[in-house]
Design a protein around this motif. Structure first.
Motif, PDB file in Angstrom:
ATOM      1  N   VAL A 248      14.754  68.194  40.027  1.00  0.00           N
ATOM      2  CA  VAL A 248      14.130  67.608  41.221  1.00  0.00           C
ATOM      3  C   VAL A 248      13.177  66.469  40.864  1.00  0.00           C
ATOM      4  O   VAL A 248      12.536  65.899  41.747  1.00  0.00           O
ATOM      5  N   GLY A 249      13.095  66.135  39.573  1.00  0.00           N
ATOM      6  CA  GLY A 249      12.322  64.973  39.168  1.00  0.00           C
ATOM      7  C   GLY A 249      10.825  65.179  39.102  1.00  0.00           C
ATOM      8  O   GLY A 249      10.056  64.333  39.570  1.00  0.00           O
ATOM      9  N   LEU A 250      10.397  66.294  38.517  1.00  0.00           N
ATOM     10  CA  LEU A 250       8.967  66.575  38.387  1.00  0.00           C
ATOM     11  C   LEU A 250       8.598  66.884  36.943  1.00  0.00           C
ATOM     12  O   LEU A 250       9.406  67.428  36.188  1.00  0.00           O
ATOM     13  N   ASN A 251       7.382  66.529  36.569  1.00  0.00           N
ATOM     14  CA  ASN A 251       6.790  67.041  35.338  1.00  0.00           C
ATOM     15  C   ASN A 251       6.224  68.425  35.669  1.00  0.00           C
ATOM     16  O   ASN A 251       5.527  68.590  36.673  1.00  0.00           O
ATOM     17  N   LEU A 252       6.542  69.416  34.839  1.00  0.00           N
ATOM     18  CA  LEU A 252       6.112  70.789  35.119  1.00  0.00           C
ATOM     19  C   LEU A 252       5.452  71.390  33.890  1.00  0.00           C
ATOM     20  O   LEU A 252       5.982  71.299  32.777  1.00  0.00           O
ATOM     21  N   PHE A 253       4.281  72.017  34.104  1.00  0.00           N
ATOM     22  CA  PHE A 253       3.549  72.671  33.018  1.00  0.00           C
ATOM     23  C   PHE A 253       3.029  74.012  33.504  1.00  0.00           C
ATOM     24  O   PHE A 253       2.776  74.211  34.696  1.00  0.00           O
ATOM     25  N   ARG A 254       2.874  74.928  32.569  1.00  0.00           N
ATOM     26  CA  ARG A 254       2.331  76.241  32.907  1.00  0.00           C
ATOM     27  C   ARG A 254       1.012  76.414  32.158  1.00  0.00           C
ATOM     28  O   ARG A 254       0.897  76.051  30.985  1.00  0.00           O
ATOM     29  N   GLY A 255       0.021  76.943  32.851  1.00  0.00           N
ATOM     30  CA  GLY A 255      -1.279  77.131  32.214  1.00  0.00           C
ATOM     31  C   GLY A 255      -2.105  78.177  32.935  1.00  0.00           C
ATOM     32  O   GLY A 255      -1.616  78.915  33.780  1.00  0.00           O
ATOM     33  N   HIS A 256      -3.375  78.192  32.582  1.00  0.00           N
ATOM     34  CA  HIS A 256      -4.310  79.173  33.153  1.00  0.00           C
ATOM     35  C   HIS A 256      -5.363  78.420  33.956  1.00  0.00           C
ATOM     36  O   HIS A 256      -6.040  77.524  33.442  1.00  0.00           O
ATOM     37  N   ALA A 257      -5.492  78.799  35.231  1.00  0.00           N
ATOM     38  CA  ALA A 257      -6.385  78.077  36.130  1.00  0.00           C
ATOM     39  C   ALA A 257      -7.755  78.722  36.207  1.00  0.00           C
ATOM     40  O   ALA A 257      -7.904  79.943  36.151  1.00  0.00           O
ATOM     41  N   ASP A 258      -8.745  77.853  36.346  1.00  0.00           N
ATOM     42  CA  ASP A 258     -10.120  78.295  36.601  1.00  0.00           C
ATOM     43  C   ASP A 258     -10.709  77.279  37.582  1.00  0.00           C
ATOM     44  O   ASP A 258     -11.211  76.225  37.183  1.00  0.00           O
ATOM     45  N   GLY A 259     -10.606  77.608  38.864  1.00  0.00           N
ATOM     46  CA  GLY A 259     -11.096  76.674  39.874  1.00  0.00           C
ATOM     47  C   GLY A 259     -10.175  75.486  40.033  1.00  0.00           C
ATOM     48  O   GLY A 259      -9.005  75.626  40.371  1.00  0.00           O
ATOM     49  N   HIS A 260     -10.687  74.284  39.709  1.00  0.00           N
ATOM     50  CA  HIS A 260      -9.902  73.060  39.852  1.00  0.00           C
ATOM     51  C   HIS A 260      -9.365  72.566  38.512  1.00  0.00           C
ATOM     52  O   HIS A 260      -8.846  71.452  38.435  1.00  0.00           O
ATOM     53  N   THR A 261      -9.474  73.380  37.490  1.00  0.00           N
ATOM     54  CA  THR A 261      -9.030  72.973  36.153  1.00  0.00           C
ATOM     55  C   THR A 261      -7.993  73.957  35.633  1.00  0.00           C
ATOM     56  O   THR A 261      -8.135  75.170  35.774  1.00  0.00           O
ATOM     57  N   VAL A 262      -6.926  73.413  35.020  1.00  0.00           N
ATOM     58  CA  VAL A 262      -5.874  74.242  34.440  1.00  0.00           C
ATOM     59  C   VAL A 262      -5.753  73.905  32.960  1.00  0.00           C
ATOM     60  O   VAL A 262      -5.562  72.734  32.601  1.00  0.00           O
ATOM     61  N   ARG A 263      -5.900  74.914  32.100  1.00  0.00           N
ATOM     62  CA  ARG A 263      -5.711  74.709  30.661  1.00  0.00           C
ATOM     63  C   ARG A 263      -4.279  75.050  30.315  1.00  0.00           C
ATOM     64  O   ARG A 263      -3.788  76.131  30.622  1.00  0.00           O
ATOM     65  N   LEU A 264      -3.600  74.121  29.649  1.00  0.00           N
ATOM     66  CA  LEU A 264      -2.192  74.281  29.307  1.00  0.00           C
ATOM     67  C   LEU A 264      -2.054  74.895  27.920  1.00  0.00           C
ATOM     68  O   LEU A 264      -1.939  74.193  26.919  1.00  0.00           O
ATOM     69  N   GLY A 265      -2.090  76.227  27.851  1.00  0.00           N
ATOM     70  CA  GLY A 265      -1.980  76.906  26.568  1.00  0.00           C
ATOM     71  C   GLY A 265      -3.062  76.449  25.622  1.00  0.00           C
ATOM     72  O   GLY A 265      -4.255  76.459  25.954  1.00  0.00           O
ATOM     73  N   ASP A 266      -2.647  76.014  24.411  1.00  0.00           N
ATOM     74  CA  ASP A 266      -3.598  75.480  23.439  1.00  0.00           C
ATOM     75  C   ASP A 266      -3.753  73.971  23.587  1.00  0.00           C
ATOM     76  O   ASP A 266      -4.422  73.331  22.774  1.00  0.00           O
ATOM     77  N   GLY A 267      -3.164  73.419  24.619  1.00  0.00           N
ATOM     78  CA  GLY A 267      -3.183  71.975  24.797  1.00  0.00           C
ATOM     79  C   GLY A 267      -4.317  71.501  25.672  1.00  0.00           C
ATOM     80  O   GLY A 267      -5.343  72.172  25.821  1.00  0.00           O
ATOM     81  N   PRO A 268      -4.136  70.344  26.299  1.00  0.00           N
ATOM     82  CA  PRO A 268      -5.207  69.738  27.107  1.00  0.00           C
ATOM     83  C   PRO A 268      -5.384  70.459  28.444  1.00  0.00           C
ATOM     84  O   PRO A 268      -4.626  71.376  28.788  1.00  0.00           O
ATOM     85  N   THR A 269      -6.368  70.030  29.182  1.00  0.00           N
ATOM     86  CA  THR A 269      -6.589  70.551  30.532  1.00  0.00           C
ATOM     87  C   THR A 269      -6.081  69.533  31.550  1.00  0.00           C
ATOM     88  O   THR A 269      -5.953  68.340  31.251  1.00  0.00           O
TER      89      THR A 269
END
Length: 365
Positions: A248-269
């Motif tokens: 469908v033409g999207l960039n998709l990432f999975r991470g852990h959310a805390d409010g308005h910030t999502v940390r992508l595993g050991d990667g960036p937020t």
């Protein structure tokens, strides 16, 4: 009973005569296992979507009776079809290559099914003529397949399947053999005919546009299992696997959310904009068009999301250039040809990628 109405006896509906499709298809073959559950109401168009080798065609063949179930069940309008031979199932099939009989006219191709069901030659041809007229092919009734265009052959194949009055219509990549221009017209015609079909239709495709336009509901299959199902708009907005996101033409990432910030595993937020604060595992999605690229780290940019990346590849994507990026965050970015030239983009070039929080979409995983 008239010749037109006479049919071969089929399976008797089970208690209650529940309408529609209720199936759990389990097929084990060598190292591959298919295990999918499919349900659909009369009048519903279900699309099976997935990469090559996912099990879509195996599922379709199991519904048609061309592949035996290892386990599970198959009920149609309350009737058990598990052990019903293919020729006795109330099922119509439109194959990818249509498989029209080359020695028969369009009329006799369509009349073939009713004839197999016991109708007289005149009654079968009368029914076939009616279907060809509905398909806008009355003037091609006496033409043989070699004289038909791709779009005309597809409609003859559909008419042949519908002439048997099936309770389940199976379509295997029905538009794959058409060129782009013809595909556009035939897709619109097929959508109209499917909207008029009163029983269940199951479409197998790898083309997201075909699925989105033709189906009421999508079932996405990967590695023999259902990974997501729902309305086309829901799946397009909330993909749950990389395959669907790319589709469908999207960039998709999975991470852990805390409010308005999502940390992508050991990667960036990733900063996101949400109406309600999120907590726990989530998906973050945004289109390649939301990504802005810079050759130098920008100063005074309003976007809170900024990552250092490297151009891994470039390809034409419609009227745009799609950049495949690696680095802090692997993603895809779309930009115009002029912008790509001004940035002097090339494989190996370092760029800074920015996405505004307002252009991201976050939802529970």
């Amino acid at each position: 009973m008239t010749d037109t109405d006479r049919t071969t006896p089929g399976p008797v509906p089970g208690p209650g005569g529940d309408g529609g499709l209720d199936a759990r298809l389990v097929v084990e073959r060598d190292a591959f296992r298919l295990d999918v559950t499919l349900t659909a109401a009369p009048g519903e168009v279900l699309a099976l979507l997935g990469p090559n080798g996912a099990g879509k065609t195996t599922a379709l063949r199991a519904l048609a009776g061309l592949v035996a179930l290892s386990d599970g069940h198959l009920r149609l309008d309350g009737a058990e079809l598990d052990r019903t031979p293919p020729e006795s199932r109330p099922v119509g099939v439109v194959f990818q290559d249509y498989l029209l009989f080359p020695h028969l006219t369009a009329l006799d191709n369509v009349a073939f099914g009713p004839r197999c069901q016991g109708a007289s030659k005149s009654a079968a041809r009368e029914r076939a003529a009616g279907w060809l007229e509905r398909m806008g092919l009355a003037e091609h009734a006496n033409a043989k397949p070699r004289r038909l265009s791709g779009g005309q052959a597809q409609r003859v194949a559909l008419a042949r399947a519908l002439a048997t009055r099936p309770r389940l219509l199976l379509l295997d990549e029905p538009l794959a053999a058409l060129d782009a221009r013809t595909r556009l017209d035939v897709r619109a015609q097929l959508r109209r005919h499917l909207a008029e079909f009163e029983a269940v239709a199951v479409l197998v495709t790898h083309d997201p546009l075909d699925a989105m336009v033709l189906a009421d509901r999508l079932v996405v299959i990967e590695d023999g299992a259902v990974v997501q199902e729902g309305a086309p708009s829901d799946i397009a907005r909330r993909p749950r696997t990389d395959y669907i996101a790319q589709l469908v033409g999207l960039n998709l990432f999975r991470g852990h959310a805390d409010g308005h910030t999502v940390r992508l595993g050991d990667g960036p937020t990733v900063d996101v904009t949400v109406t309600e604060l999120l907590a726990g595992d989530v998906f973050v999605a945004f289109p390649p068009s939301a990504v802005t690229l810079y050759r130098e780290r920008p100063a005074g940019v309003s976007a809170r999301n900024l990552w250092r990346c490297e151009v891994a590849g470039l390809e034409t994507h419609g009227d745009l250039i799609r950049a495949d990026l690696t680095g802090e965050l692997p993603l895809a970015a779309d930009l115009t040809t002029v912008s790509a030239a001004e940035l002097d983009l090339r494989p190996g070039a370092t760029v800074w990628a920015s996405v505004k929080a307002s252009q991201t979409h976050a939802y529970p995983a």
